[in-house]
Design a protein around this motif. Structure first.
Motif, PDB file in Angstrom:
ATOM      1  N   GLU A 224       0.752  -1.174   0.025  1.00  0.00           N
ATOM      2  CA  GLU A 224      -0.037   0.045   0.129  1.00  0.00           C
ATOM      3  C   GLU A 224       0.717   1.173  -0.001  1.00  0.00           C
ATOM      4  O   GLU A 224       0.397   2.464  -0.332  1.00  0.00           O
ATOM      5  CB  GLU A 224      -1.059  -0.111   1.235  1.00  0.00           C
ATOM      6  CG  GLU A 224      -1.835  -1.295   1.093  1.00  0.00           C
ATOM      7  CD  GLU A 224      -2.861  -1.215   2.652  1.00  0.00           C
ATOM      8  OE1 GLU A 224      -3.059  -0.036   2.879  1.00  0.00           O
ATOM      9  OE2 GLU A 224      -3.138  -2.252   3.096  1.00  0.00           O
ATOM     10  N   CYS A 275      -6.582   2.069  -5.762  1.00  0.00           N
ATOM     11  CA  CYS A 275      -5.197   1.521  -6.210  1.00  0.00           C
ATOM     12  C   CYS A 275      -4.955   2.090  -7.608  1.00  0.00           C
ATOM     13  O   CYS A 275      -3.894   2.730  -7.950  1.00  0.00           O
ATOM     14  CB  CYS A 275      -5.092   0.054  -5.975  1.00  0.00           C
ATOM     15  SG  CYS A 275      -4.869  -0.658  -4.639  1.00  0.00           S
ATOM     16  N   ILE A 280      -1.140   2.435  -7.153  1.00  0.00           N
ATOM     17  CA  ILE A 280      -0.641   1.350  -6.348  1.00  0.00           C
ATOM     18  C   ILE A 280      -1.103   0.028  -7.110  1.00  0.00           C
ATOM     19  O   ILE A 280      -1.919   0.031  -7.828  1.00  0.00           O
ATOM     20  CB  ILE A 280      -1.185   1.357  -5.132  1.00  0.00           C
ATOM     21  CG1 ILE A 280      -1.059   2.606  -4.125  1.00  0.00           C
ATOM     22  CG2 ILE A 280      -0.943   0.047  -4.188  1.00  0.00           C
ATOM     23  CD1 ILE A 280       0.287   2.739  -3.748  1.00  0.00           C
ATOM     24  N   TYR A 282      -2.397  -3.356  -7.407  1.00  0.00           N
ATOM     25  CA  TYR A 282      -3.409  -4.095  -6.740  1.00  0.00           C
ATOM     26  C   TYR A 282      -2.893  -5.724  -6.701  1.00  0.00           C
ATOM     27  O   TYR A 282      -3.496  -6.123  -5.695  1.00  0.00           O
ATOM     28  CB  TYR A 282      -4.817  -3.937  -7.328  1.00  0.00           C
ATOM     29  CG  TYR A 282      -5.849  -4.688  -6.412  1.00  0.00           C
ATOM     30  CD1 TYR A 282      -6.566  -4.065  -5.473  1.00  0.00           C
ATOM     31  CD2 TYR A 282      -6.352  -5.832  -7.173  1.00  0.00           C
ATOM     32  CE1 TYR A 282      -7.636  -4.957  -4.959  1.00  0.00           C
ATOM     33  CE2 TYR A 282      -7.573  -6.176  -6.588  1.00  0.00           C
ATOM     34  CZ  TYR A 282      -8.142  -5.946  -5.318  1.00  0.00           C
ATOM     35  OH  TYR A 282      -9.066  -6.550  -4.746  1.00  0.00           O
TER      36      TYR A 282
END
Length: 382
Positions: A224, A275, A280, A282
């Motif tokens: 994360e 995300c 980010i 995932y």
């Protein structure tokens, strides 16, 4: 996303109403029946996913051994950080046998906290991270699975150290090893361990150490915090500072929970959308093997660890793991409920209802989390 959540809320209300009416009807029939004893519903957990998954390594008897290993060890030695050895530590009080007992009886007071720039939300998250640390350590029965060089002067790095608890325990367990914790923000608690030091730095940039200087590098739960493009940078720095023949160990959990019910699926969709917006990855655990091999690491091992969500297992220890895992999930959502409510366009009370619905789904669908451990080696010089 708000419309989807609202539909789930309405379905949840209808289902709870029908369930309540059914239970009332059952109670009346039970009370009027003669020679009929009351009984409680017992959910028989399905452990096929544990037995059939060859990568899964979850077993009984981990708690006592893991907590015992967490005891600070006596004595100290010369170190690379230029600190004098301290006097022997006084005898430590006995640890509780149960992690659940520790956390349910613990009531931290805001008045006892030192004055810092951290918010109440931060401290709640720190507490949740501590719970997850002890949960995973107990399930894994160790702080690290990779081979360790514990000779005097060896160096271990904890990347993204967070609260610093992993680094502290490793420093106490291996007093001859130098442990270094890296993170953008230093741990909120002061840790006085002779062979431990924390360094504030951006781990996506060049690390403050020379090439081929480290024996072991550990990274955990950073999916994360790192963007897609950051993974190659961080793994590249690991490769640079690691000695030939040294090991890295990465521990990352799947974003989605397994055996998810409708509410959990809605949360997973929400997280996946977030995300995408924040770049980010995932599906980071699915890509780490390729990243490690691309950087040049060899002898890659990948293992998976499944931990129940909720108290549905029949095995007492798995039930305890499930309780702690569930409470951590509850805390995660509640700590961020204002953001979730705002993003979904729902009220705080409705968000609380979604939390409760999620917890019930853990039990109903026999949910579990899956965490992957990646161990790789930097090739030795021929």
């Amino acid at each position: 996303m708000g419309n989807q959540a609202s539909r789930i809320i309405e379905k949840s209300k209808d289902r709870k109403l029908r369930k309540s009416q059914h239970l009332q009807q059952r109670r009346r029939s039970t009370l009027t029946a003669e020679n009929r004893s009351l009984s409680s519903h017992i959910s028989n957990g399905n452990y096929d996913w544990i037995d059939e998954n060859e990568l899964t390594t979850l077993s009984v008897g981990a708690l006592a051994a893991a907590m015992e290993k967490a005891r600070p060890q006596q004595g100290s030695s010369d170190n690379l950080f230029g600190k004098q050895a301290s006097a022997p530590r006084p005898p430590q009080p006995p640890r509780r046998k149960s992690i659940t007992e520790y956390f349910t009886k613990r009531r931290p007071s805001m008045s006892q906290r030192p004055a810092t720039a951290f918010s109440d939300h931060d401290f709640k998250e720190f507490d949740r991270w501590q719970r997850m640390h002890y949960l995973h350590k107990s399930a894994r029965k160790a702080n690290a699975w990779a081979p360790l060089n514990t000779n005097k002067g060896s160096v271990i790095i904890d990347v993204g150290t967070g609260t610093g608890i992993w680094a502290v325990e490793m420093a106490n367990q291996y007093p001859d090893v130098q442990v270094l914790g890296l993170d953008r923000v230093m741990p909120h608690e002061q840790h006085r361990v002779d062979n431990l030091r924390f360094v504030q730095c951006d781990i996506t940039e060049s690390w403050p150490m020379s090439d081929n200087a480290v024996d072991f590098i550990f990274l955990r739960h950073m999916k994360e915090a790192l963007k897609k493009q950051d993974w190659i940078k961080v793994l590249g720095e690991m490769y640079r500072v690691l000695k030939p023949g040294g090991h890295v160990e990465l521990v990352e959990e799947d974003f989605p929970n397994h055996n998810a019910g409708p509410m959990q699926q809605a949360f997973c969709n929400f997280v996946e959308e977030q995300c995408e917006q924040t770049e980010i990855d995932y599906h980071a655990p699915d890509h780490l093997s390729d990243h490690l091999e691309k950087i040049g690491f060899v002898d890659l091992e990948k293992k998976a660890l499944d931990i129940p969500l909720g108290e549905w297992p029949t095995d007492p220890e798995l039930k305890q793991f499930g309780f702690i895992n569930q409470e951590a999930q509850r805390a995660r959502i509640r700590n961020n409920r204002e953001y979730i409510a705002k993003t979904w366009g729902i009220s705080i009370s409705e968000c609380d209802m979604l939390v409760q619905e999620t917890l019930e789904e853990f039990e109903e669908y026999h949910g579990f989390t899956r965490t992957y451990t990646f161990i790789a080696t930097k090739p030795s010089v021929n």
